[in-house]
Design an enzyme around this catalytic site. Structure first.
Site, PDB file in Angstrom:
ATOM      1  N   LYS A  12      -3.282 -40.110  76.370  1.00 31.32           N
ATOM      2  CA  LYS A  12      -3.843 -39.717  77.834  1.00 31.32           C
ATOM      3  C   LYS A  12      -5.317 -38.558  77.230  1.00 31.32           C
ATOM      4  O   LYS A  12      -5.448 -38.114  76.113  1.00 31.32           O
ATOM      5  CB  LYS A  12      -3.053 -38.652  78.245  1.00 31.32           C
ATOM      6  CG  LYS A  12      -2.457 -37.344  77.784  1.00 31.32           C
ATOM      7  CD  LYS A  12      -1.156 -36.688  78.365  1.00 31.32           C
ATOM      8  CE  LYS A  12      -0.941 -35.457  77.771  1.00 31.32           C
ATOM      9  NZ  LYS A  12       0.486 -34.978  78.088  1.00 31.32           N
ATOM     10  N   TYR A 237     -27.996 -14.242  74.581  1.00 35.92           N
ATOM     11  CA  TYR A 237     -27.683 -13.335  75.816  1.00 35.92           C
ATOM     12  C   TYR A 237     -27.106 -12.209  75.724  1.00 35.92           C
ATOM     13  O   TYR A 237     -26.038 -11.964  75.184  1.00 35.92           O
ATOM     14  CB  TYR A 237     -27.109 -14.450  76.890  1.00 35.92           C
ATOM     15  CG  TYR A 237     -28.075 -15.667  77.031  1.00 35.92           C
ATOM     16  CD1 TYR A 237     -29.331 -15.605  77.537  1.00 35.92           C
ATOM     17  CD2 TYR A 237     -27.936 -17.004  76.582  1.00 35.92           C
ATOM     18  CE1 TYR A 237     -30.083 -16.463  77.807  1.00 35.92           C
ATOM     19  CE2 TYR A 237     -28.475 -17.994  76.786  1.00 35.92           C
ATOM     20  CZ  TYR A 237     -29.714 -17.776  77.605  1.00 35.92           C
ATOM     21  OH  TYR A 237     -30.406 -19.045  77.713  1.00 35.92           O
ATOM     22  N   MET A 286     -25.815 -22.641  75.597  1.00 35.21           N
ATOM     23  CA  MET A 286     -25.337 -23.873  75.879  1.00 35.21           C
ATOM     24  C   MET A 286     -25.363 -25.175  74.925  1.00 35.21           C
ATOM     25  O   MET A 286     -24.844 -25.840  74.786  1.00 35.21           O
ATOM     26  CB  MET A 286     -26.280 -24.408  77.336  1.00 35.21           C
ATOM     27  CG  MET A 286     -25.821 -25.766  77.797  1.00 35.21           C
ATOM     28  SD  MET A 286     -26.786 -26.399  79.195  1.00 35.21           S
ATOM     29  CE  MET A 286     -26.510 -24.987  80.434  1.00 35.21           C
TER      30      MET A 286
HETATM   31  C1  LIG Z   1       1.079 -34.644  77.119  1.00 37.69           C
HETATM   32  C2  LIG Z   1       2.394 -35.078  76.903  1.00 37.69           C
HETATM   33  C3  LIG Z   1       3.069 -35.178  75.687  1.00 37.69           C
HETATM   34  C4  LIG Z   1       2.558 -34.796  74.372  1.00 37.69           C
HETATM   35  O1  LIG Z   1       2.541 -33.515  74.148  1.00 37.69           O
HETATM   36  P1  LIG Z   1       1.833 -32.763  72.797  1.00 37.69           P
HETATM   37  O2  LIG Z   1       2.285 -31.242  72.860  1.00 37.69           O
HETATM   38  O3  LIG Z   1       0.307 -32.708  72.658  1.00 37.69           O
HETATM   39  O4  LIG Z   1       2.556 -33.366  71.582  1.00 37.69           O
HETATM   40  C5  LIG Z   1       4.621 -35.609  75.467  1.00 37.69           C
HETATM   41  N1  LIG Z   1       5.017 -35.673  76.548  1.00 37.69           N
HETATM   42  C6  LIG Z   1       4.648 -35.578  77.790  1.00 37.69           C
HETATM   43  C7  LIG Z   1       5.271 -35.885  79.032  1.00 37.69           C
HETATM   44  C8  LIG Z   1       3.396 -35.348  78.065  1.00 37.69           C
HETATM   45  O5  LIG Z   1       2.919 -34.936  79.186  1.00 37.69           O
END
Ligand SMILES: *Cc1c(COP(=O)(O)O)cnc(C)c1O
Length: 347
Positions: A12, A237, A286
């Protein structure tokens, strides 16, 4: 590392900022026992299919009602949180005349989705009776595997108890609970599918397990300028940093506009140049940040590792009061991604 479990590679958020298509392609070719790609939503599922990858896709989050027909048509795996959702998928699958494989999300403490143990037990007979759904798996999620061992152990026990009970009459093809911290820090329980995200990218959420992994991403920049400032000169800054001695200051061409966190400012973060650490001084801007290179041999044009194998992204996250997931997913589009075949093997 996954103790005989098949893999749901969690890709994801653009494979945690590493680039969805290249990483999905690589994992598809190289990962042993890859059963699913885990994505957040249908948009990410579409991108994997558009890249020509046919591996089964599991959608980790809930779907909107108007996304379900596509999920059914594409045979993506949804995880269900309610009876209404189940009835809707059953109706849509019925219209195609084909059974649809779905999974059950069980909420054992995350509080973000899924059936609670009570709603699942109340709805179970109704669920398994739906003629066009085939409930082929069950999963739950760990909210604090890297923070609260006692709670996590209770979750493992509760998950095992519920799943084992259901399995006496309904064997699941897939049973899964552990994210990276659950996989690295706990025994495998009764699961046959592992759901790693962060650790796939070579960073452990548990510091004492980091030596088992090797970071995938190296964020590089270059020294664009070196100047010597006299003692008493402000740097960046707000002039929060003032030189205490004549200081060779290297300007590095990366900043928060690239996703490097401004919040490390003042927290003693380092970068890596020519095999040594050098401290960032003053606020990150930035497009540029400033480094004290008085005590080393550094030249204009030198490569700078902002994070990677020598300065872990998890260290940068800690200095910024952030988590590594945020650092990775925050790397901006203007950072050019260059993909190299890794040398596989143990770290
Ligand atoms: C994002 C996610 C994972 C992976 O999690 P990590 O901590 O990055 O290994 C696993 N299961 C679900 C349901 C998630 O949303």
């Amino acid at each position: 590392m996954f103790a005989g479990r098949s893999l749901m590679a969690v890709v994801k958020a653009g494979a945690y900022g590493h680039g969805l298509e290249p990483l999905a392609n690589f994992l598809n070719e190289q990962a042993a026992d890859l059963a699913f790609f885990g994505v957040a939503n249908v948009g990410e599922a579409r991108r994997i299919r558009a890249a020509g990858i046919e591996t089964p896709i599991y959608i980790l989050g809930p779907s909107l009602a108007n996304e379900r027909a596509e999920i059914v048509a594409q045979r993506w795996t949804a995880c269900l949180s309610s009876l209404e959702e189940a009835h809707d998928f059953n109706r849509l699958a019925g219209a195609t005349g084909q059974k649809l494989a779905v999974q059950i999300a069980l909420d054992t403490g995350m509080g973000r989705g899924g059936f609670t143990p009570e709603t699942l037990s109340a709805g179970w007979s109704e669920l398994v009776a739906l003629p066009f759904l085939s409930i082929e798996g069950i999963g739950s999620h760990l909210p604090s595997a890297d923070e609260d061992e006692e709670f996590t152990r209770q979750q493992f026990a509760q998950f095992r108890e519920i799943v084992d009970l259901l399995q006496t009459t309904h064997p699941f093809r897939w049973v899964h609970l552990a994210n990276s911290a659950g996989l690295l820090g706990y025994p495998p329980a009764n699961c046959n599918l592992a759901r790693p995200g962060l650790m796939l990218y070579g960073i452990s959420p548990l510091r004492d397990q980091q030596s088992r992994l090797r970071p995938v991403m190296k964020l590089m920049s270059r020294v664009t300028l070196i100047r010597t400032l006299p003692a008493g000169h402000g740097v960046s800054y707000g002039r929060e940093f003032v030189t205490a001695r004549p200081t060779r200051v290297a300007t590095v061409g990366i900043g928060y506009g690239d996703g490097y966190p401004r919040r490390v400012s003042g927290n003693h973060a380092d970068v890596w140049i020519r095999g040594a650490r050098f401290p960032i001084i003053g606020r990150v801007t930035m497009d540029q940040l400033l480094v004290d290179v008085t005590d080393g041999e550094v030249s204009e044009g030198d490569e700078v590792e902002v994070f990677g194998p020598n300065i872990l992204a998890s260290e940068v996250a800690e200095k910024a009061g952030m988590i590594t997931w945020e650092i990775f997913t925050g790397i901006a589009p203007r950072v050019v991604r260059i993909y190299r075949e890794p040398s596989l093997g143990s770290p």
